[in-house]
Design an enzyme around this catalytic site. Structure first.
Site, PDB file in Angstrom:
ATOM      1  CG  ASP A 106      -2.167   0.890   0.953  1.00  7.18           C
ATOM      2  OD1 ASP A 106      -2.098   1.782   0.073  1.00  7.18           O
ATOM      3  OD2 ASP A 106      -3.202   0.720   1.640  1.00  7.18           O
TER       4      ASP A 106
HETATM    5  C1  BGC Z   1      -5.114   3.218   0.096  1.00  9.99           C
HETATM    6  C2  BGC Z   1      -5.162   2.247  -1.051  1.00  9.99           C
HETATM    7  C3  BGC Z   1      -4.956   2.975  -2.346  1.00  9.99           C
HETATM    8  C4  BGC Z   1      -3.655   3.752  -2.288  1.00  9.99           C
HETATM    9  C5  BGC Z   1      -3.384   4.539  -3.543  1.00  9.99           C
HETATM   10  C6  BGC Z   1      -3.912   4.122   0.055  1.00  9.99           C
HETATM   11  O1  BGC Z   1      -4.044   5.166   0.968  1.00  9.99           O
HETATM   12  O2  BGC Z   1      -5.139   2.511   1.322  1.00  9.99           O
HETATM   13  O3  BGC Z   1      -6.399   1.576  -1.070  1.00  9.99           O
HETATM   14  O4  BGC Z   1      -4.983   2.075  -3.409  1.00  9.99           O
HETATM   15  O5  BGC Z   1      -3.722   4.672  -1.217  1.00  9.99           O
HETATM   16  O6  BGC Z   1      -4.278   5.578  -3.660  1.00  9.99           O
END
Ligand code: BGC
Length: 889
Positions: free
Chosen positions: A255
């Site tokens: 993530d």
């Molecule tokens: C989220 C993810 C997301 C990523 C990119 C993170 O803060 O938890 O679900 O895909 O950001 O935006």
């Protein structure tokens, strides 16, 4: 007629009996041979191989020029293609949210929706679409509940496989997330979720197991820790379970900013650090390999998996025969796909340079990925998701009997069609219930609207005022500048509709994330005289002016990393000004950035209240033939980055429903929320529809269901309790040492209600239609069934009403003689059946023997105990219509 029910992807049966601990043996669909890819990997230098394992910016994992692989593009989902903030107006189809799709219980429909999103992603040049979310709706307070499918792991697993299969049919990698136990948002980057092994296996890992075995091309490791170790470096979960046991060969990415350690991450089996520029992978990983801290084969495996994905999505332009770097015929890409190779470095901007896509590289020319076919699909998906919880016969409405319709509630004209955070996309429109009813009801029926109350968490956004940009057009002006001061000639200037801008990863005019400044400005014309509070919030360095007068100054504030969390933690900073009605005021806010971290700038303004909105709503309802009250949440109440504190509807919405119901016996309440909320007035109103966050076609779909041109097709994918204390898991705040213990164990959701003998207000699986069904018989060919044999069952069902309708047959298993405590019943199969009035059908289902098993922690494997089991078939978890027990020998 006998219908055979299959698991979604018959080529890759999900969780079949012989897959209990075996990797799948289906051929990986890679258009370039593994030998060739492996040779390519080995032809790269260690630095080149390591380069592949990190992002270069917010959304692009790096490529390697020498083999003709450009940077790939990741963009968020799951309810549409995100990442189109710039240029202005760029948009993609906004589908119902996760719980909405969960409520359809329809694998074919979910696959169709995902394929649609996949086709749009392909046109936008996307390689990885970051979804579906396979976390569990563990607590009703979870900020991202709306993105998940269900509280039940089986429902989440089957819909997850459908989504992955639909998405990947378009040549775009699905990226199921967040692996694993990222079921709430409090302290999300540090929280240590303590989950016992059996619960992990039976509940939280199960949906990920299903998509791994079904061949997901990528996956995202979560922010949180599980049993003490961060998910991005959790060797037990990644190495042992995901890779070795499930035999999964996809790309595991972190993530955003969730990689913590080069050696721990790489040796656990993480392949890709996102976003860029690289911190722990990339050059740092190459150095660790050269120092001998990470085995070179570990790096080779990561690079190979990334090239496999590049080949699967058609990004790698080499053939089996071509020598290194020589371009060869690329695998066929679906029609309309963005051009590949170097030009793809700029992601969506590259897509614009393709003459088959409708825009150029000018930020004022929008990209529209959506079309009318998408609208038809998401309108159907929305009505299929609406759950009719209660109905005294008021629905469907008969327009002939109506003269005056009151459409009331804060969400009637300003609906919440999608949640906030990474899942939020730029939709072409968001059709409100008020607009939908206006379009659907015959002329001659008077429609009155009153919001009744407001639900704003922060000051109302500036964009809700009467405002014009600097050129006199509706909206605001945004100006981007090179350097740290917004002065001189802007590098880019255009009109925007929103007063909240997220500045991350796709800045216009190629501005670098770490050296730009920006100003948003608007002339507002106050409607009333009096004190107006004006304030800004956001993330990063910013300041606010009203008619040139400084109203707030955080010009030296540090940048942050976790945008969604920061948005809620940050305070609103501003002042109160006396404004005069009709006399325009210039409001502007500025931000600048010296780092690669995101910036967010939001401006709000609260005008003095005029009149009694609640009384006006009650008055409108009094004289109406029917009152449609649309209550719910908005994108700040339902968002990544923050859990809710309560299940009570925000603001005075419960009071609003009670006041309307007291004066109008035909009050229909529509709940516009993506998570379980409290409905204390449910027995006092004529009908209740749970509508989730239904996407851009909300208004049309709602009118279809209210007027009966479509069935309310949804069934609850979550339980709605009578009291907060009834939920098996409620508070999501971690305790000392940041620990969040999953005390309820396997008894999450309805299993916990059943185990405690607590009646919910509306049970998991519940939902009414406009017709009735009779479950006529259940036949099991099971007595004396031996381990290893599938359990075959047949269910006979009849439509006993006067309209065609949909029923979701739900099959639960109860282990009557288990040696370990098991939930009273567990959902193991389901299928959608549609029948004409009077029509009968017989449905055949087969449960693999794993459906009878539990996770044995002493043997560390699935275990099926001989003894008596009961098969329960019905309409919901608490409305079991047919039962049969059998002996497993
Ligand atoms: C989220 C993810 C997301 C990523 C990119 C993170 O803060 O938890 O679900 O895909 O950001 O935006």
């Amino acid at each position: 007629m006998l219908r055979q029910v299959r698991r979604y992807d018959s080529a890759n049966p999900v969780i079949g009996k012989d897959e209990m601990t075996q990797p799948t043996d289906t051929e990986p669909q890679i258009p370039i041979s593994l030998e060739r890819l492996d040779a390519l990997v080995r032809s790269l230098t260690i630095e080149e191989r390591a380069r592949l394992t990190a992002g270069i910016d917010a959304w692009h994992p790096a490529g390697v020029d020498s083999i003709g692989l450009g940077p790939m593009l990741t963009l968020d989902g799951p309810n549409g293609v995100r990442g189109m903030t710039f240029p202005k107006g760029s948009s993609a189809t906004c589908t119902p949210c996760g719980t909405g799709l969960g409520a359809t219980w329809d694998v074919d429909l979910v696959a169709e929706v995902a394929a649609r999103i996949g086709a749009e992603a392909k046109r936008g040049g996307v390689d990885y679409l970051l979804g579906p979310v396979l976390n569990i709706v563990r607590s009703p307070l979870g900020g991202r509940d709306f993105e998940s499918y269900s509280e039940d792991p089986r429902l989440a697993a089957e819909l997850g496989v459908a989504y992955v299969t639909g998405m990947q049919s378009q040549g775009v990698a699905a990226c199921p997330k967040h692996f694993v136990a990222n079921d709430s948002e409090a302290h999300r980057t540090t929280v240590n979720c303590l989950v016992d092994e059996r619960t992990l296996r039976e509940v939280y890992l199960l949906p990920f197991e299903a998509v791994a075995r079904a061949g997901a091309w990528s996956m995202m490791a979560a922010y949180n820790r599980v049993n003490g170790v961060h998910c991005s470096e959790n060797r037990d979960l990644i190495g042992d379970v995901l890779r070795d046991e499930w035999g999964w060969d996809g790309v595991l990415m972190s993530d955003w900013e969730a990689t913590h350690d080069t050696v721990a991450g790489a040796t656990a089996g993480l392949d890709l650090e996102m976003p860029g520029p690289p911190r722990h992978f990339g050059p740092a990983l190459a150095a660790a390999v050269r120092r001998g801290e990470v085995d070179e084969e570990t790096l080779n495996c990561a690079a190979l998996r990334i090239l496999m994905l590049a080949a699967r999505v058609g990004a790698l332009r080499v053939s089996d025969e071509a020598p290194r770097g020589e371009p060869a015929s690329a695998p066929a890409a679906p029609a309309g796909a963005a051009p590949r190779g170097e030009v793809r470095a700029a992601g969506l901007r590259a897509a614009r340079s393709d003459s088959t896509t409708p825009a150029g590289s000018d930020p004022t020319k929008p990209i529209r990925l959506s079309d009318s076919a998408a609208a038809t699909l998401v309108r159907r998906a929305a009505s299929e998701s609406f759950v009719l919880l209660a109905n005294d016969g008021t629905l469907p409405l008969a327009p002939a009997s109506l003269r005056r319709v009151a459409v009331i509630g804060p969400n009637a004209a300003r609906p919440c069609t999608q949640g906030g955070g990474a899942a939020h996309i730029e939709a072409p429109y968001a059709l409100s219930p008020l607009e939908g009813l206006r379009a659907a009801l015959p002329t001659g029926i008077e429609i009155v609207h009153e919001p009744g109350c407001s639900i704003d968490l922060f000051l109302p956004p500036l964009s809700r005022m009467d405002l014009t940009d600097l050129d006199g057009a509706p909206g605001l002006t945004i100006e981007f500048y090179r350097g740290q001061e917004p002065a001189g000639q802007p590098a880019s200037r255009y009109n925007i509709a929103t007063s909240e801008v997220h500045l991350f990863g796709d800045l216009p005019a190629g501005l670098p994330q770490n050296d730009f400044s920006v100003r948003i400005s608007a002339w507002i014309t106050p409607r009333v005289s009096g004190p107006h509070r004006v304030a800004m919030r956001g993330l990063g360095a910013r300041r606010l002016f009203v008619d040139g007068v400084p109203a707030a100054d955080e010009w030296d504030a540090a940048a942050g990393i976790d945008v969604p969390t920061a948005i809620f933690e940050g305070r609103e900073n501003g002042r109160t000004f006396e404004f005069e009605a009709g006399k325009r005021v210039l409001i502007s806010a500025e931000a600048h950035s010296t780092s690669h971290h995101p910036s967010v700038l939001a401006v709000g303004c609260a005008a003095p209240e005029i009149g009694d909105a609640m009384a006006a709503a009650a008055a409108a309802a009094t004289s109406a033939d029917v009152a449609i009250v649309v209550v719910g949440n908005d994108e700040l109440w339902e968002s990544e980055g923050r859990d809710r504190k309560t299940i009570t509807l925000p603001g005075r919405q419960d009071e609003l429903v009670e006041r309307v119901a007291a004066v109008n016996g035909k009050t229909v309440v529509v709940v516009n929320a993506g998570c379980p909320m409290d409905l204390p007035w449910a027995e006092k109103v004529a009908a209740v529809i749970y509508a989730w966050l239904p996407g851009q076609e909300f208004g049309h779909a709602l009118a279809d269901v209210l007027l009966g041109t479509a069935e309310p097709g949804g069934r609850l994918p979550v339980t709605l309790a009578r009291r907060p204390a009834d939920y098996p898991a409620y508070d999501t705040t971690p305790g000392p040492d940041d620990e969040l213990t999953y005390r309820e164990g396997v008894n999450v959701g309805y299993r916990g209600f059943d185990a405690a003998g607590v009646e919910p207000r509306f049970a998991f699986g519940h939902g009414l239609g406009y017709t009735t069904f009779e479950y006529e018989s259940l036949d099991l060919a099971a007595d004396g069934l031996a381990e290893g044999e599938p359990l075959e069952l047949r269910v006979k069902l009849r439509n006993t009403g006067h309209r065609p309708g949909k029923e979701v047959i739900q099959v639960y298993v109860a282990d009557l003689e288990s040696s370990v405590p098991r939930p009273p019943r567990e959902l193991k199969s389901f299928t959608v059946v549609r029948l004409a009035p009077g029509e009968t059908t017989e449905v055949a289902l087969a449960l693999p023997d794993r459906d009878l098993a539990y996770w044995d922690v002493t043997r560390r494997s699935w275990r099926i105990e001989p003894g008596r089991f009961e098969i329960q078939v019905g309409h919901s978890s608490s409305d079991i219509r047919l039962r049969q027990s059998f002996e497993l020998t």
